[in-house]
Design an enzyme around this catalytic site. Structure first.
Site, short mmCIF file in Angstrom:
data_model
loop_
_atom_site.label_atom_id
_atom_site.label_comp_id
_atom_site.label_asym_id
_atom_site.label_seq_id
_atom_site.Cartn_x
_atom_site.Cartn_y
_atom_site.Cartn_z
N ASP A 124 4.03 20.05 8.31
CA ASP A 124 4.93 21.21 8.32
C ASP A 124 6.24 20.96 7.57
OD1 ASP A 124 5.32 19.36 10.50
OD2 ASP A 124 6.84 20.72 11.26
N LYS B 68 0.85 -1.21 0.00
CA LYS B 68 0.00 0.00 0.00
C LYS B 68 0.88 1.25 0.00
CE LYS B 68 -1.70 1.42 4.08
NZ LYS B 68 -1.34 2.80 4.48
N ASN B 69 1.92 1.24 0.83
CA ASN B 69 2.71 2.46 1.05
C ASN B 69 3.74 2.73 -0.03
OD1 ASN B 69 1.11 2.87 3.25
ND2 ASN B 69 2.65 2.31 4.76
N ARG C 213 -8.91 -0.34 4.34
CA ARG C 213 -8.05 0.71 3.80
C ARG C 213 -6.69 0.14 3.43
NH1 ARG C 213 -7.51 5.96 7.25
NH2 ARG C 213 -6.14 6.21 5.48
N ARG D 106 -0.27 14.03 12.89
CA ARG D 106 0.01 13.88 11.45
C ARG D 106 0.23 15.24 10.78
NH1 ARG D 106 -1.65 8.76 9.98
NH2 ARG D 106 0.18 8.72 8.63
N ASP E 287 4.61 0.33 12.21
CA ASP E 287 3.38 -0.29 11.69
C ASP E 287 3.23 -1.74 12.15
OD1 ASP E 287 3.43 1.43 8.47
OD2 ASP E 287 2.95 2.09 10.50
N CYS F 48 -4.70 7.73 9.38
CA CYS F 48 -5.05 7.00 10.60
C CYS F 48 -4.90 7.89 11.82
CB CYS F 48 -4.16 5.78 10.75
SG CYS F 48 -4.78 4.37 9.83
C1 EPZ Z 1 4.11 6.90 6.44
O1 EPZ Z 1 3.35 7.85 7.15
C2 EPZ Z 1 3.20 5.68 6.32
N1 EPZ Z 1 1.99 6.03 5.59
C3 EPZ Z 1 2.83 5.17 7.71
O2 EPZ Z 1 2.04 3.99 7.56
C4 EPZ Z 1 4.12 4.83 8.47
O3 EPZ Z 1 3.78 4.44 9.79
C5 EPZ Z 1 5.04 6.04 8.51
O4 EPZ Z 1 5.29 6.55 7.17
C6 EPZ Z 1 6.37 5.63 9.14
O5 EPZ Z 1 7.15 6.72 9.41
C7 EPZ Z 1 1.98 6.00 4.23
O6 EPZ Z 1 2.98 5.72 3.61
C8 EPZ Z 1 0.68 6.33 3.55
P1 EPZ Z 1 6.23 10.16 8.55
P2 EPZ Z 1 3.83 9.41 7.18
O7 EPZ Z 1 6.21 11.40 7.75
O8 EPZ Z 1 4.50 9.75 5.92
C9 EPZ Z 1 6.26 13.51 11.92
C10 EPZ Z 1 0.19 2.57 7.87
O9 EPZ Z 1 -0.33 1.99 8.86
N2 EPZ Z 1 6.06 14.48 10.83
O10 EPZ Z 1 7.36 9.21 8.39
O11 EPZ Z 1 2.69 10.22 7.64
C11 EPZ Z 1 5.07 12.60 12.12
O12 EPZ Z 1 4.10 13.21 12.93
C12 EPZ Z 1 0.67 4.00 8.00
O13 EPZ Z 1 0.35 2.04 6.73
C13 EPZ Z 1 6.12 15.83 11.14
O14 EPZ Z 1 6.35 16.21 12.30
O15 EPZ Z 1 4.89 9.33 8.37
C14 EPZ Z 1 5.68 11.40 12.78
O16 EPZ Z 1 5.84 11.66 14.15
C15 EPZ Z 1 0.49 4.55 9.40
N3 EPZ Z 1 5.93 16.73 10.15
C16 EPZ Z 1 7.05 11.31 12.13
O17 EPZ Z 1 7.31 12.61 11.56
C17 EPZ Z 1 5.68 16.34 8.85
O18 EPZ Z 1 5.53 17.22 7.98
C18 EPZ Z 1 7.13 10.29 11.00
O19 EPZ Z 1 6.09 10.57 10.09
C19 EPZ Z 1 5.62 14.96 8.57
C20 EPZ Z 1 5.82 14.05 9.56
#
Ligand code: EPZ
Length: 416
Positions: free
Chosen positions: A123, A22-23, A397, A120, A305, A115
């Site tokens: 920034d 999916k990702n 999903r 989420r 995950d 989710c």
């Molecule tokens: C991706 O989410 C995946 N989703 C998530 O899978 C996965 O858990 C995550 O990466 C792993 O890091 C998809 O690919 C659709 P991040 P993403 O940006 O991109 C913070 C599943 O179950 N952050 O790596 O949203 C954020 O809050 C899902 O398949 C900021 O602060 O994750 C988090 O604490 C759940 N500012 C950390 O970084 C931003 O602009 C990692 O988030 C972006 C993120």
């Protein structure tokens, strides 16, 4: 709301075919906005999030057909804005921002969904697109963006490891002027797959999978075909299904090298693991797993995950175990549901302590996010009695035919 009735006391055994990731599929679908040539993509999982992503593409003007293979003709994309009700459904919709800016020099979208596992924020996406030359204003949850000419290649040191922001940066850099260096980049296998897809379209990306990615902007992209990598989280979920039910499951059409830390932990729990080029076998030899201490980390660390699934393993394991979540600030909603089933878990800030019990018992439980849904269904498979799993809309999903695959492994799950 649809509910599942899950009959317990099952051992789960047999063979399961793993679906596409999916990702990896979600960002790759949106990367098609960067070209006007036809693309065909194999091994795309048939999921609600995928179908929403395709509806967004169609709203932008693309022609899409999705049977066994996904065909996208982006040549007729003529719209730089997508509807609120679709954008709000999925986290992945943030990945149309950079491609729309590249294609039209402007974009109008909204804050994405996703989710319920934390704030989420986006920034970092905004910060780094601005660094590459975009002008972005946010009013309420509407995002309006523009750019004069093309993105300008830059050195970007990411202040925190973010899968999403790394993907946004890559998609902005592919057709930018000059070289973009993404330092402290996320290293997930899905990012390697995205880079491979884009390079097959004529991009010039090196270093994907390491913490430093180099993207030399090119003038245009062509069309091509691609096959999505297997879903490593679906694979891990089925391996945990064997581990918690004292069973033996072989996952086919997967990639063991994407689950190194998960396999290490399963081995530590007493599972007998064997692997081949595209399969993984887990055999518990009818024994209970040993409890584990786990800390989630960005790839190649232990994946967030898989956190809920391993919490369930700890709940039914011999001994006491702990899990610390370091990626998302609110990813323990499923804990109260497992406690309803007899689990002994204490939440201490970003760590849960799991204490040994003999067995789980049935209850009515409510899903809160995608991975929690799978975990609660697995809990129902091994609890005594019939567990009712409610609010399962999250499940479709991100897991293709999950209950059908589990029933083929010996589960007894009915949708009512
Ligand atoms: C991706 O989410 C995946 N989703 C998530 O899978 C996965 O858990 C995550 O990466 C792993 O890091 C998809 O690919 C659709 P991040 P993403 O940006 O991109 C913070 C599943 O179950 N952050 O790596 O949203 C954020 O809050 C899902 O398949 C900021 O602060 O994750 C988090 O604490 C759940 N500012 C950390 O970084 C931003 O602009 C990692 O988030 C972006 C993120």
């Amino acid at each position: 709301m649809t509910k599942l009735y899950v009959t317990g006391n099952k051992n789960l055994n047999g063979h399961v075919i793993i679906s596409g990731s999916k990702n990896a599929a979600l960002p790759i679908i949106f990367m098609s906005i960067l070209t006007d040539k036809a693309i065909s993509i194999k091994n795309v999982p048939d999921l609600k999030d995928i179908n929403i992503a395709l509806r967004i593409l169609i709203c932008l003007g693309a022609r899409v057909t999705f049977e066994k293979v996904l065909y996208i003709d982006p040549s007729l994309i003529n719209n730089f804005s997508a509807p609120y009700h679709l954008i709000k459904e999925i986290r992945a919709s943030i990945w149309i921002l950079a491609p729309l800016l590249t294609r039209f020099g402007k974009a109008k979208i909204f804050f994405p969904g996703g989710c319920n596992i934390g704030a989420r924020p986006i920034d970092l996406h905004i910060k780094y697109l601005t660094q590459l030359g975009a002008k972005i204003t946010i009013k309420n949850d509407c995002i309006t963006a523009s750019i004069k000419g093309r993105f300008k290649g830059q050195y970007v040191l990411m202040e925190k490891i973010s899968v999403g922001a790394t993907i946004t940066l890559i998609s902005a850099a592919v057709l930018a002027e000059g070289l973009t260096i993404i330092d402290n980049a996320a290293q997930e296998p899905e990012i390697v797959d995205i880079a491979k897809f884009l390079n097959n379209l004529g991009a010039n990306i090196t270093g994907a999978g390491s913490n430093k990615i180099y993207v030399l902007g090119v003038s245009q992209l062509k069309g091509n075909e691609h096959k999505i990598i297997p879903d490593r989280i679906e694979t891990g979920t089925f391996l945990v299904a064997a581990a918690i039910s004292k069973g033996c499951i072989i996952c086919h059409k997967t990639q063991p090298q994407h689950l190194e830390k998960v396999l290490i932990k399963l081995n530590e729990s007493g599972a007998k693991i064997s692997t081949g080029k595209n399969w993984i076998k887990l055999d518990m030899r009818e024994t209970r797993p040993q409890s584990l201490n786990i800390c989630t980390k960005p790839y190649p660390g232990f994946p967030t995950d898989m956190q809920a699934q391993f919490a369930l393993l700890n709940v039914v394991a011999k001994g006491n175990g702990s899990i610390t979540e370091t990626i998302f600030e609110s990813r323990f909603h499923y804990v109260t549901e497992l406690i309803k089933m007899g689990a002994r878990i204490k939440i201490q800030n970003s760590t849960i302590q799991c204490y040994e019990i003999q067995s789980l018992s049935c209850a009515q439980v409510f899903c809160s996010d995608l991975r929690a849904s799978a975990t609660l269904i697995l809990a129902g498979c091994i609890a005594s009695g019939i567990t009712i799993v409610d609010k399962i809309d999250y499940l479709i999903r991100g897991y293709e035919s999950f209950t059908k695959k589990l029933n083929q492994l010996g589960a007894d799950i009915k949708m009512m």
